[in-house]
Scaffold this motif. Structure first.
Motif, PDB file in Angstrom:
ATOM      1  N   TYR A  19      -3.500 -22.685 -40.779  1.00 51.33           N
ATOM      2  CA  TYR A  19      -3.107 -23.839 -39.977  1.00 51.33           C
ATOM      3  C   TYR A  19      -2.104 -24.650 -40.787  1.00 51.33           C
ATOM      4  O   TYR A  19      -2.292 -24.869 -41.991  1.00 51.33           O
ATOM      5  CB  TYR A  19      -4.308 -24.726 -39.628  1.00 51.33           C
ATOM      6  N   SER A  21       0.486 -28.268 -40.309  1.00 57.22           N
ATOM      7  CA  SER A  21       0.840 -29.403 -39.459  1.00 57.22           C
ATOM      8  C   SER A  21       2.330 -29.407 -39.148  1.00 57.22           C
ATOM      9  O   SER A  21       3.148 -28.856 -39.899  1.00 57.22           O
ATOM     10  CB  SER A  21       0.461 -30.718 -40.143  1.00 57.22           C
ATOM     11  N   VAL A  22       2.686 -30.060 -38.052  1.00 55.08           N
ATOM     12  CA  VAL A  22       4.093 -30.201 -37.666  1.00 55.08           C
ATOM     13  C   VAL A  22       4.869 -30.946 -38.749  1.00 55.08           C
ATOM     14  O   VAL A  22       5.989 -30.553 -39.109  1.00 55.08           O
ATOM     15  CB  VAL A  22       4.193 -30.937 -36.312  1.00 55.08           C
ATOM     16  N   THR A  33      10.776 -33.080 -36.459  1.00 56.55           N
ATOM     17  CA  THR A  33       9.502 -32.633 -35.877  1.00 56.55           C
ATOM     18  C   THR A  33       9.703 -32.101 -34.464  1.00 56.55           C
ATOM     19  O   THR A  33       8.974 -31.203 -34.026  1.00 56.55           O
ATOM     20  CB  THR A  33       8.485 -33.790 -35.861  1.00 56.55           C
ATOM     21  N   GLN A  34      10.700 -32.625 -33.733  1.00 54.83           N
ATOM     22  CA  GLN A  34      10.975 -32.132 -32.385  1.00 54.83           C
ATOM     23  C   GLN A  34      11.424 -30.667 -32.425  1.00 54.83           C
ATOM     24  O   GLN A  34      11.027 -29.859 -31.569  1.00 54.83           O
ATOM     25  CB  GLN A  34      12.057 -32.990 -31.707  1.00 54.83           C
ATOM     26  N   ARG A  37       8.358 -28.569 -33.067  1.00 56.44           N
ATOM     27  CA  ARG A  37       7.520 -28.452 -31.863  1.00 56.44           C
ATOM     28  C   ARG A  37       8.118 -27.447 -30.878  1.00 56.44           C
ATOM     29  O   ARG A  37       7.375 -26.695 -30.227  1.00 56.44           O
ATOM     30  CB  ARG A  37       7.345 -29.822 -31.207  1.00 56.44           C
ATOM     31  N   THR A  41       6.247 -24.107 -29.655  1.00 57.33           N
ATOM     32  CA  THR A  41       6.078 -23.829 -28.222  1.00 57.33           C
ATOM     33  C   THR A  41       6.580 -22.435 -27.883  1.00 57.33           C
ATOM     34  O   THR A  41       5.916 -21.675 -27.167  1.00 57.33           O
ATOM     35  CB  THR A  41       6.837 -24.871 -27.390  1.00 57.33           C
ATOM     36  N   ARG A  51      -0.926 -22.977 -30.526  1.00 52.91           N
ATOM     37  CA  ARG A  51      -0.405 -24.332 -30.640  1.00 52.91           C
ATOM     38  C   ARG A  51      -1.551 -25.335 -30.546  1.00 52.91           C
ATOM     39  O   ARG A  51      -2.433 -25.212 -29.704  1.00 52.91           O
ATOM     40  CB  ARG A  51       0.603 -24.584 -29.522  1.00 52.91           C
ATOM     41  N   TYR A  52      -1.525 -26.310 -31.430  1.00 52.10           N
ATOM     42  CA  TYR A  52      -2.481 -27.411 -31.402  1.00 52.10           C
ATOM     43  C   TYR A  52      -1.723 -28.729 -31.472  1.00 52.10           C
ATOM     44  O   TYR A  52      -0.559 -28.773 -31.886  1.00 52.10           O
ATOM     45  CB  TYR A  52      -3.451 -27.329 -32.596  1.00 52.10           C
ATOM     46  N   HIS A  53      -2.388 -29.816 -31.076  1.00 58.46           N
ATOM     47  CA  HIS A  53      -1.798 -31.144 -31.224  1.00 58.46           C
ATOM     48  C   HIS A  53      -1.584 -31.426 -32.713  1.00 58.46           C
ATOM     49  O   HIS A  53      -2.537 -31.431 -33.503  1.00 58.46           O
ATOM     50  CB  HIS A  53      -2.716 -32.217 -30.637  1.00 58.46           C
ATOM     51  N   GLY A  54      -0.338 -31.572 -33.096  1.00 59.95           N
ATOM     52  CA  GLY A  54      -0.035 -31.886 -34.485  1.00 59.95           C
ATOM     53  C   GLY A  54       0.186 -30.698 -35.390  1.00 59.95           C
ATOM     54  O   GLY A  54       0.418 -30.872 -36.589  1.00 59.95           O
TER      55      GLY A  54
END
Length: 253
Positions: A19, A21-22, A33-34, A37, A41, A51-54
């Motif tokens: 895992y 993080s972004v 970070t965009q 993401r 995606t 994909r997870y939040h963050g």
């Protein structure tokens, strides 16, 4: 789907870490970070990661990436590996070639060889190589998997055990840091284990994304392999494992 280098490296990093993080990914690749993401995606939509939040994580240890996605993932790296393998296979050789998109690239790279005798449980390889001049292809029986046209099961293993060949060319889903080889389907693992036993030389083909991936079923150990063909240098720990097991490392240029 064609991945750019950042997306390939991102996927490899997530596979190693489990895992990420972004924010950490953005800092590592020096992008916004965009952008990360959007990369996550894209990779998630193609079933290459979760994909997870963050952040993002590896897929389940019990299921491999979809076959269509694996066909294009690390495609150039797989072709380089395949060319390196083909350069060392002589004419008039006998081979096992098992399931996998990297082994399929090896089959393509052997198109100019003569006098090959190939035994496979991979319908894609059989369809490809049966048109090569002076190439005999033997196809194992067994249960046909819809997702990748692979044959597995007891009948497959029994068929493999009838032969002793010069080279066993096998793919793998995971190589752990201690040299443990893992895959997802225990029936496929049984077939690969039979190939290990029935080959005078065992050559493992694996791009760098296979290192430290999670996979459930143990196939064996790198010490059972005569040569590892990959596309990038390995870690110091894995290099030590290779040297201890007397396994030759070939990094495809």
């Amino acid at each position: 789907m064609i991945l750019n280098q950042r997306q390939k490296d991102l996927l490899a990093w997530v596979n190693r870490e489990g895992y990420v993080s972004v924010d950490r990914l953005a800092a590592q690749f020096q992008v916004t970070t965009q952008t990360i993401r959007r990369d996550i995606t894209l990779l998630a939509e193609n079933q290459l990661l979760q994909r997870y939040h963050g952040g993002a994580s590896v897929l389940s240890s019990v299921e491999n990436v979809a076959y269509d996605a694996r066909q294009v993932l690390m495609a150039e790296e797989k072709r380089r590996i395949a060319r390196a393998v083909a350069a060392e296979i002589p004419d008039n050789a006998s081979l096992f070639i098992n399931l996998g998109t990297t082994t399929e690239e090896v089959a393509r790279a052997l198109s100019q060889h003569r006098g090959l005798r190939v035994i496979t449980n991979n319908f894609h390889i059989a369809n490809l190589m049966c048109d090569y001049p002076d190439c005999e292809v033997l196809v194992a029986g067994g249960s046909l998997r819809k997702r990748d046209r692979g044959l597995t099961g007891e009948a497959t293993v029994q068929f493999i055990r009838q032969f002793k060949v010069d080279y066993g060319i096998i793919g793998i889903s995971s190589i752990e840091h201690d040299g443990t080889l893992r895959d997802y389907d225990y029936r496929e693992v049984l077939t690969s284990q039979a190939i290990l036993q029935q080959s005078r030389q065992v050559w493992l083909v694996a791009d760098h994304s296979k290192f430290e991936r999670p996979a459930m079923v143990e196939l064996g150990h790198l010490s059972q392999v005569d040569a590892l063909f990959t596309d990038s240098p390995v870690s110091a720990q894995l290099q030590e494992v290779l040297e201890k097991g007397n396994t030759r490392l070939v990094v495809a240029a």
